[in-house]
Design a protein around this motif. Structure first.
Motif: not given
Length: 73
Positions: A28-33
């Motif tokens: 969930k890269q975009t949510r947890y940058r």
């Protein structure tokens, strides 16, 4: 500690914990940058300096990826 026990240094536990959380959050890269950036810094900070310890922890992380790579989070 009882005989036959194993002492794991705090830094190695922190390294493995950061690697595990990073493994899950990368999906969930975009949510947890921000969290992933912090985990990356933690991995660098806690990475063992001794080559043997580094290789052993790398094996643990790779094995975990193989075991849990197909799981949905």
């Amino acid at each position: 500690m009882s005989s036959g026990g194993c002492a794991v240094p705090h830094a190695q536990i922190a390294y493995l914990a950061a690697a595990a959380f990073r493994f899950v959050l990368l999906r969930k890269q975009t949510r947890y940058r921000a969290e992933l950036d912090w985990l990356g810094r933690e991995l660098k900070r806690t990475r063992p300096r001794a080559e043997g310890a580094c290789l052993r922890l790398g094996q643990v992380v790779r094995r975990g990826g193989e075991l849990y790579g197909g799981w949905r989070f």
